[in-house]
Design a protein around this motif. Structure first.
Motif: not given
Ligand SMILES: Nc1ncnc2c1ncn2[C@@H]1O[C@H](COP(=O)(O)OP(=O)(O)OP(=O)(O)O)[C@@H](O)[C@H]1O
Ligand SMILES: [Mg+2]
Lengths: 316, 325
Positions: B299-306
């Motif tokens: 919930a902290a940050a938008v997870p990047p596409l990895a």
């Protein structure tokens, strides 16, 4: 298609007969009769009785009605009591006046109503839209006799550009016809222009939201085809029904307009016939008006089927 | 070189409480001849993405706020209406979900096919007609010549979708966007339409972008898949990789909801919860409120596409910890 039309024509006969029956009943229900008008205020009761007898008005209502229908079956609608003319002849002298006025008003309605409705829809919420809808609002809410009077005051009395009334047949003098018919046609059309503009606008907006419009754009069609072909063809289907109603309203509205502009049309003919209790004239004149309206409705149905293949194929 | 390259696309819609992003920071590529599946629940932004490519977003309320859509080297977002019209049809064709309402009811299908040729090519009446017949033939409409004068209401849903396909392909596009082309059709017809699309891809050597919320359709048609959730891309992978090792809990949820013939009586598993309200999306991972694997960091940050494997990207920070299925 031909069968459909034939069915509609046959189906309208009872309608027409019922209207003649209602006309007959209403005229007898109104107090007063022709003998007073014909004999004059000073005529005695005996004189009036004689007049009634001569006209056959002393006979029971069902005898009179049967006689009228018998005449109708022979194509004889009788003579006008006041004009001393055949009812058919009297009507046909006046009909072209009313019809040409109505057609003029209809042309104005179609051009201005459709164009402003389409433009308003294409430029929804722009100043074009707002101006068109405000104009439509004015058109719908202004009584046409009042508009007629105001135009007479301005263009005839003040400016002296156009005659205050009267009528010049088109065949006799087209320019004169235009001068005499323009103000009546405008005052007759304004309400209908407002009506048509509003309906065209809302129908067009609805059509523009349809999936097939998106398909047309997705094919790369230019805007004039998307709007002028795909949207307009579908907008016309409901609009044509409204146009049918508008034509009926124009013809009935012509009665008022004719009296404002002293135009010798069917409206004026019937108004004086009713005031004088000229029974054969009322009965016959209204018969023709009814047939005209019924005919227009059939035309609208035909146009509707022509525009909408789903209806066309259903009808066989 | 890719045929279509979408970068950081953001599409905003004007809502009652200000603008919200229906598509947010979406990037993907499409190679010539490739079939790309786009999956996601209703409202995840699939159609909005497709309409952005076509330049057919309803404006207002929508606007493209950011990004680029490069088709054959040209950024379509910089194109004016006139240039876009040149692309629609000969460059990119599109078919829609509702074959019943996507054809104009008052014109014959012949007319609707021929006008497409007419506006894009200088072709005479005869040539337009021949092309229309040829295309109807190719999409498997029997007696094509006679069908030209039919109106849409005289055709069944499956036939109409075939006509739509014929219309979308009549100018030989390099890309066909099919937005839920089979959702509105009977199961047997669905199968036929999918097979037809794959056959035509061979014949026309075009790429297809097929939008669906049916994982079965993806398995059957796509080379590569992108999964969208609440306007964002959450996973992309070659179709085999995606089915073998789905690397996002949302994708797993979608895969679990495929009906299987073997356990017909078992209730279909669905993902609990619903899409977030687009006007107030969670600040971190948008799937977090519904996710069985969530942790505080989600919930902290938008997870990047990895990248997790060749050509396989996931936007889940815990993708390594998901159990192997
Ligand atoms: N015309 C519109 N007006 C307002 N908002 C819209 C409009 N079209 C789409 N949206 C917004 O964009 C979001 C994504 O819509 P989109 O049509 O792309 O979903 P989808 O993934 O295609 O879903 P579906 O499977 O139902 O077709 C919607 O949830 C909605 O909030
Ligand atoms: Mg959609």
């Amino acid at each position: 298609m031909g069968r459909v039309i034939l069915n509609r024509v046959l189906g309208s006969i009872p309608v027409i007969l019922i209207v003649t029956l209602i006309t007959f009943g209403l005229m007898r229900a109104i107090p007063g009769d022709v003998s007073a008008a014909l004999g004059g205020v000073s005529s005695t009761l005996a004189e009036r009785e004689l007049i009634r007898k001569n006209l056959g008005l002393d006979q029971p209502w069902y005898v009179q009605l049967t006689k009228w229908y018998a005449g109708l079956a022979r194509g004889d609608l009788g003579r006008s009591i006041f004009l001393g003319k055949d009812v058919t002849q009297a009507t046909f002298e006046r009909l072209p006046v009313t019809v040409s006025l109505s057609i003029y008003a209809l042309v104005l309605t179609l051009i201005f109503g459709m164009v402003s409705g389409v433009l308003a829809a294409l430029r929804q919420n722009s100043w074009v839209d707002q101006a068109a809808m405000m104009f439509a609002m004015i058109g719908v809410s202004m009584p046409n006799f009042w508009l007629g009077l105001m135009m007479i005051v301005l263009f005839s009395v003040q400016l002296g550009w156009l005659p205050t009334g009267g009528y010049i047949p088109f065949t006799q003098d087209p320019i004169g016809w235009l001068r005499s018919a323009t103000m009546p046609a405008i005052s007759l059309a304004l309400l209908q222009i407002g009506l048509l503009a509003r309906i065209t606008r809302s129908t067009m907006l609805e059509v523009l939201r349809q999936d097939y419009i998106r398909t047309a754009r997705a094919k790369g069609l230019p805007n004039y085809l998307v709007v002028g072909k795909h949207a307009l063809a579908n907008t016309m289907i409901p609009v044509v029904t409204v146009i049918g109603i508008i034509v009926s309203l124009l013809i009935s509205g012509a009665v008022v307009t004719e009296s404002v502009f002293s135009i010798p049309g069917v409206g004026q003919l019937l108004t004086s016939a009713i005031l004088n209790r000229d029974y054969p004239m009322i009965q016959g004149g209204l018969l023709f008006v009814t047939m005209l309206l019924v005919g227009i409705n059939i035309l609208v149905d035909v146009a509707y089927a022509w525009l909408d293949p789903r209806v066309r194929y259903e009808g066989g | 070189m890719s045929l279509l390259s979408v970068r950081n696309l953001q599409v905003l819609f004007a809502g009652e409480h200000g603008e919200f992003a229906a598509v947010d920071d979406v990037s993907f590529d499409l190679a010539p001849g490739e079939v790309l599946g786009i999956v996601g629940e209703s409202g995840s932004g699939k159609s909005v993405t497709a309409l952005s490519i076509m330049g057919l977003l309803p404006r207002p309320p929508a606007r493209v706020a950011r990004g680029s859509i490069v088709f054959e080297g040209e950024d379509l977002l910089r194109y004016g209406e006139r240039d876009l019209r040149r692309i629609r049809g000969p460059g990119i064709g599109m078919i829609f979900q509702e074959p019943m309402t996507s054809l104009n009811p008052v014109f014959t299908i012949g007319d609707q096919l021929m006008e497409t040729v007419r506006v894009h090519e200088r072709a005479g009446q005869k040539r337009q007609r021949d092309r229309a017949v040829e295309m109807l033939d190719k999409v498997g409409i029997a007696g094509a010549e006679r069908r030209l004068d039919d109106y849409p209401h005289q055709l069944s849903g499956g036939m109409r979708q075939r006509v739509m396909i014929a219309m979308a392909l009549i100018c030989n596009p390099r890309l066909l966007i099919a937005d839920e082309p089979t959702t509105a059709l009977d199961v047997t017809i669905q199968q036929q339409i999918l097979e037809l699309l794959l056959d035509l891809r061979e014949e026309f050597r075009m790429a297809i972008m097929i939008i669906t919320h049916n994982m079965g359709v993806v398995a059957e048609t796509a080379d590569r898949v992108i999964v969208m959730y609440a306007g964002r891309l959450v996973e992309q992978a070659p179709v085999d990789g995606l089915f073998a090792r789905p690397a996002h809990p949302y994708t797993r949820g979608l895969l679990d909801s495929i009906p299987k013939l073997s356990d017909e009586r078992e209730r279909l598993k669905t993902i609990p919860g619903t899409l977030p309200n687009p006007a107030s999306v969670p600040p971190g991972c948008r799937f977090e409120p519904r996710c069985a694997w969530r942790v505080g960091a989600c919930a902290a940050a938008v997870p990047p596409l990895a990248a997790i494997a060749a050509g396989h990207d996931s936007a889940c920070i815990r993708h390594r910890e998901l159990p192997v299925q």
